[in-house]
Write a protein that holds these residues in place. Sequence first.
Motif, mmCIF file in Angstrom:
data_model
loop_
_atom_site.group_PDB
_atom_site.id
_atom_site.type_symbol
_atom_site.label_atom_id
_atom_site.label_comp_id
_atom_site.label_asym_id
_atom_site.label_seq_id
_atom_site.Cartn_x
_atom_site.Cartn_y
_atom_site.Cartn_z
ATOM 1 N N THR A 499 17.711 43.353 30.753
ATOM 2 C CA THR A 499 18.482 44.991 30.684
ATOM 3 C C THR A 499 17.476 45.775 29.459
ATOM 4 O O THR A 499 17.186 46.371 30.699
ATOM 5 N N LYS A 500 17.999 45.529 28.012
ATOM 6 C CA LYS A 500 17.502 46.310 27.310
ATOM 7 C C LYS A 500 16.075 46.435 27.229
ATOM 8 O O LYS A 500 15.784 47.334 26.366
ATOM 9 N N LEU A 501 15.440 45.204 27.925
ATOM 10 C CA LEU A 501 13.660 46.041 27.960
ATOM 11 C C LEU A 501 13.888 46.660 29.925
ATOM 12 O O LEU A 501 12.309 47.010 29.738
ATOM 13 N N GLY A 502 14.512 46.880 30.155
ATOM 14 C CA GLY A 502 14.439 47.479 31.498
ATOM 15 C C GLY A 502 13.770 46.700 32.616
ATOM 16 O O GLY A 502 13.461 47.135 33.876
ATOM 17 N N LEU A 503 14.594 45.668 32.575
ATOM 18 C CA LEU A 503 15.197 45.417 34.031
ATOM 19 C C LEU A 503 15.851 44.574 34.346
ATOM 20 O O LEU A 503 16.857 44.073 33.397
ATOM 21 N N LEU A 504 17.042 45.272 35.238
ATOM 22 C CA LEU A 504 18.027 45.291 35.876
ATOM 23 C C LEU A 504 18.476 44.395 37.102
ATOM 24 O O LEU A 504 17.856 43.914 38.090
ATOM 25 N N ILE A 505 19.102 42.858 36.572
ATOM 26 C CA ILE A 505 19.692 41.269 37.417
ATOM 27 C C ILE A 505 20.056 41.938 38.468
ATOM 28 O O ILE A 505 21.135 42.013 37.962
ATOM 29 N N ALA A 747 5.670 46.554 31.665
ATOM 30 C CA ALA A 747 5.472 45.599 30.644
ATOM 31 C C ALA A 747 6.054 44.512 30.351
ATOM 32 O O ALA A 747 6.627 43.383 29.582
ATOM 33 N N PRO A 748 8.027 45.063 30.696
ATOM 34 C CA PRO A 748 8.845 44.383 30.383
ATOM 35 C C PRO A 748 8.864 43.164 32.066
ATOM 36 O O PRO A 748 9.231 42.564 31.297
ATOM 37 N N LEU A 749 8.082 42.883 32.709
ATOM 38 C CA LEU A 749 8.177 41.916 33.342
ATOM 39 C C LEU A 749 7.094 41.142 32.962
ATOM 40 O O LEU A 749 7.360 39.518 33.079
ATOM 41 N N ALA A 750 6.372 40.887 32.062
ATOM 42 C CA ALA A 750 5.696 39.932 31.320
ATOM 43 C C ALA A 750 6.579 39.969 30.727
ATOM 44 O O ALA A 750 6.485 38.068 29.789
ATOM 45 N N LYS A 751 7.588 40.462 29.397
ATOM 46 C CA LYS A 751 7.690 38.913 28.747
ATOM 47 C C LYS A 751 9.224 39.260 29.369
ATOM 48 O O LYS A 751 9.925 38.417 28.785
ATOM 49 N N THR A 752 9.441 39.471 30.668
ATOM 50 C CA THR A 752 10.996 38.476 31.191
ATOM 51 C C THR A 752 9.810 37.000 31.485
ATOM 52 O O THR A 752 10.661 36.314 31.344
ATOM 53 N N ALA A 806 24.068 29.640 22.988
ATOM 54 C CA ALA A 806 23.451 30.762 24.834
ATOM 55 C C ALA A 806 22.972 31.777 24.369
ATOM 56 O O ALA A 806 22.311 32.868 24.673
ATOM 57 N N TRP A 807 23.461 32.063 22.862
ATOM 58 C CA TRP A 807 23.375 33.898 22.399
ATOM 59 C C TRP A 807 22.620 33.956 21.826
ATOM 60 O O TRP A 807 22.135 35.124 21.653
ATOM 61 N N ARG A 808 21.471 32.827 21.221
ATOM 62 C CA ARG A 808 20.233 33.510 21.161
ATOM 63 C C ARG A 808 19.709 34.011 21.674
ATOM 64 O O ARG A 808 18.423 34.922 21.235
ATOM 65 N N LEU A 809 19.802 34.035 22.757
ATOM 66 C CA LEU A 809 19.502 34.247 23.927
ATOM 67 C C LEU A 809 18.833 35.975 24.085
ATOM 68 O O LEU A 809 17.662 36.627 24.433
ATOM 69 N N ARG A 810 19.783 36.375 23.173
ATOM 70 C CA ARG A 810 20.479 38.322 22.859
ATOM 71 C C ARG A 810 18.880 38.454 21.647
ATOM 72 O O ARG A 810 18.497 40.120 22.556
ATOM 73 N N LYS A 811 18.547 37.493 20.816
ATOM 74 C CA LYS A 811 17.691 38.485 20.119
ATOM 75 C C LYS A 811 16.465 38.100 20.789
ATOM 76 O O LYS A 811 15.321 39.139 20.584
#
Length: 812
Positions: A499-505, A747-752, A806-811
Motif C-alpha cells: 500500500t505504501k508503494l501505491g498498490l491497494l490489494i 514502478a510499484p508493480l515491479a517492486k511488488t 511476518a512483521w519483517r515484510l513491512r520494511k
Amino acid sequence: MTESSCNLRCYHCGSLVLPQDTYEADLAGVSRQFCCAGCMAIAQTIHGEGLEVFYARRAQSSDKPAAYLALNTIPENLLAYDDPSLRGRYTRQAGDEGLLETTLRLEKIRCAACVWLCEQHLRHISGVVDVQINYVTQKVKVKFLSDKTSLARLLFEIERIGYEAWPFEPSLSLDKAKKERRQLLTRLGVALLGMMQVMMYAWPSYVGEDSIPAEYDLLLGWTSWILTVPVMVYSAGPIFQSAWRSVQAFRQTHMLGMDVPIALALALAFLAGTINLLTGSGQSYFDSITMFVAFILAARYVELLARQDAQSGAEALAKQLPATCERVPDYPASQNVEVVPVVNCNPGEVLRVSPGEVVPADGILIEYESALDESLLTGESKPIDKKIGDRVYAGTHNILNPLLMRIEAVGQSTRIAGIASLLDQALLAKPLMVSLAEKWAGYFVGFLLLSALLSSAIWLYVDPGKAWTVLVAVLVASCPCALSLAVPTAMAAAQGAVTKLGLLIVRGHVLEGLVKTTDLVLDKTGTLTMGEPELTKIVNLRSGYREDDALALAAAMESGQRHPLALSLLRAAELQNLTLPLLNNSITNELGKGLSSGSYRLGSAAWTGGLQDAKAGQYGQVHLADEQGLIASFIFLDTPRAGLKGLLAAAKTRKIAVHLVSGDDPITVGWWAQEVGIESYRGGCTPEEKYDYIERLQKEGRFVWAIGDGVNDAPLLARADVSIAVGAGAPLASAGADAILTASSLAPLAKTLLLADKTQFIIKENLIWALVYNLVAIPAAMMGWVNPWVAGIGMSASSLAVTLNAWRLRKA
C-alpha cells in the motif's frame, strides 16, 4: 495591445483571458476581469454572500464553468431531480414531516477551502437545516425542508459556486460490508481490553509472587473471570456459532472447520479455569483465553478486509449512466424536448443528446451526424464518427454535435449492462487460491481432536486424575493459532508495505498469485500509456511561416473543441503564451475530415493534402492547409506511463510472457508494442474478445496476470487469475480487479513482484514453524509433561513468533 493585457488571467479560475472574451465586474470596490460569464457569476455569488475570503485560501483551478450559471434559473436537467420517482430514490425522511435528508457526491473539490465554501454557501440557502461534508470521501449530507427548497436547488447552488454534485445512492452491500467490519472490530476491541486487564491481574503468578493474601488472590481470580465472560460470550461468540454450524453440517461435508477445536479448547479451558477457581486449586486459564481470542480476531479482521469485494458490477454500472435525459415526445412533428428520468424511457422513443453529455441508452442515430467517445466500452481512445443509421451505446460520450437517437435498449438490456453481467459471471468463475494452511486445515483439525480424545482416554485408565488436564493441555497447546495466523499475518504485513508503494490489494490472493504468473496481459490506453497525447513536433512547415504562427492558427481553430488532439494543441499554445489570432469566418466541423474556417482546413491528410507519416502511428497527426496547399503538419505522441520499462524488465527477468491487448487501432497498438519491446500484441479488441484472449491462455495452462482500466477492461480483469486496475480507471474495472494501482507510475508493480517472492518465503517459514511447534507440543502434552497454563504460554509464544516473523515484510 500591451503584453500585460495578453497575460491577463481570470479572477476566479486563473485561465488566460482572451481580448475577445473579457468580462468585467466590480467586486468590493475593485474591478475584476473574467474569462466567461460563468466565472463572473460565481465570483459575484461568493462576494454577495460575504464569502470572499475563499479566494485567499483556495487552491487554483483552471476549470471554466458553464455560461448558464450567470442566470438564477435552474436548468431542466436538474429540475428532473424533483420528479417524484427520482426524489424518492435520492432522499429519505429525517424525522419531522417535510424534513428530508440527501447525500451528494461533490466533484472538483481541491482543498479545504473548497469544502468550507460549499458548506457555508449551502447553509445560506433558505430551508437548509444542516450540512455535513466529509473531505476525504467528498460527500455532503444535507437536511432540508421540502416546502422551502428542493434537491434540484441544492445541486444548482453547488454548481453556482463552481463545483459539481450529483445524488449519491448508498449501496446496500457496501453498508453491509461496513457493518460486518465494524462489528468484528468491536469484538476485537473487547478482547484486547479483556486481555490487557486479565494479563495485568495474572502478572503476580508469572513472577512467582507468593506474598499476596489469599483473599486478594481470590479477588483477582474472580475479577479475571468476570472480565473473561464478555470475551467468551461477545468476542468469541461467532467462533462458537461457526463451530456449532460446522458440527451440524458434518454429515454432509465430512469436514470440521478450524473453529471446532478453537471453540472446544476455549470452552474446556474456561470450564477448567472456573472449576479451579471454585475449588481453589490449580491454575486458571483466563489470561490464555483472552490472549487467544484477541489473536484469532486480529487475524480474522485482516482476512475480512482482504475478502470483501470492492463493489458489485451493477453498482459500478449505475455510476456510468446519467439519471436524466432529454426526450423528444412529438418527433418528427416537433423537436421540442422534455427532461425526464432515464428510468421512465422506453424502446422506440426519441432522445436528444447534447455535446459533452453521456448517451443514456442503446439506440440508432436518426438525425445529425456526430462523433462519440466510446473508450468506455471499446478502449478506442480516438472519437468514433457516427452517421445516420449507426448504433450508439449507453455510457459513451457525445463530443461533437447534438444528435437525435431512437431507443432500442434501456437498463439491463444495454451493452454496458451486458459487460457488467459478463463481469459478474467472471467473478463467480474466478478460481480461489487456497493457501497451504487452509489446504491442510481439515486434516489438522481431525488429527487434533483425535489426538486429544485418544490421549485423554489412555490417561483415564493410567491415571484418571490427569485425564482432564491432558485433554485441555493438548487442545490448548496444539490449538491452530499459529497455523491460522501464519498466512494472514504475513499477508497483512505485505499488504501494508504494498500500500505504501501505491498498490491497494482488494483480494488476498494477489501476492501468492504473482509468484505463479506465467503471462502478463496489458491494456494500452490508460495503462501502458496515459491516454493524453502531447504535441511532439511540427513538420512540413511552409516557407514564410514560423512554428509559433502555425500553432497559434491551429489552436484558434480548435478553440472550444474537446477532442484529445485539440486539447493537446491548446495546451501547447498556452505553454508558449501564444496569442491566438481572430478568425474572420466561423468554424465548421466536417465529419470524418476535420475543421474548416474560410480557406483554412485542419484535419486528416486526405482532406488537407498532407502526407501521412507512417512512423507516426503512436497516436496520430493533423495537418493545416489553405487554398495554396499545406501549411504545417502536427505530430503527436501519447505519453507512456512512468515505470513501464521497469515493469517489463522485471517480467522478463521472471520469464513472464507479456501481451498487449487493446481496443485501439491495430496500427497504433503495433507501433507501441514494437516501441516498448512486446512481441505478442493484438488491437481492435472488443471486451468479449479480451475475455476470450485470457480464456485461451488459461486453457493452455497459463497463469495470467492482467492490468487495465476502463469498463471495457472489466471482463478481462475479472477473468484473469490476478488482476490490477489503474486507479484512474472506471469504477466497474476496479470492481473486477484484485488490486488497484493508486500510484500514477507502474514502478510499484515491479517492486511488488519482488515482495511477492519474499512474502511466499515468509509464509513457508511460518507454516514450517507452526508444524514444528505442533510436532513438539502435541506429543509433550499427550505425555502429560505440559500443564494447561504452560501450554497456553507456548501457544501464545508460537503465535508471537509467527507475527514477528511476518512483521519483517513491512520494511520491504
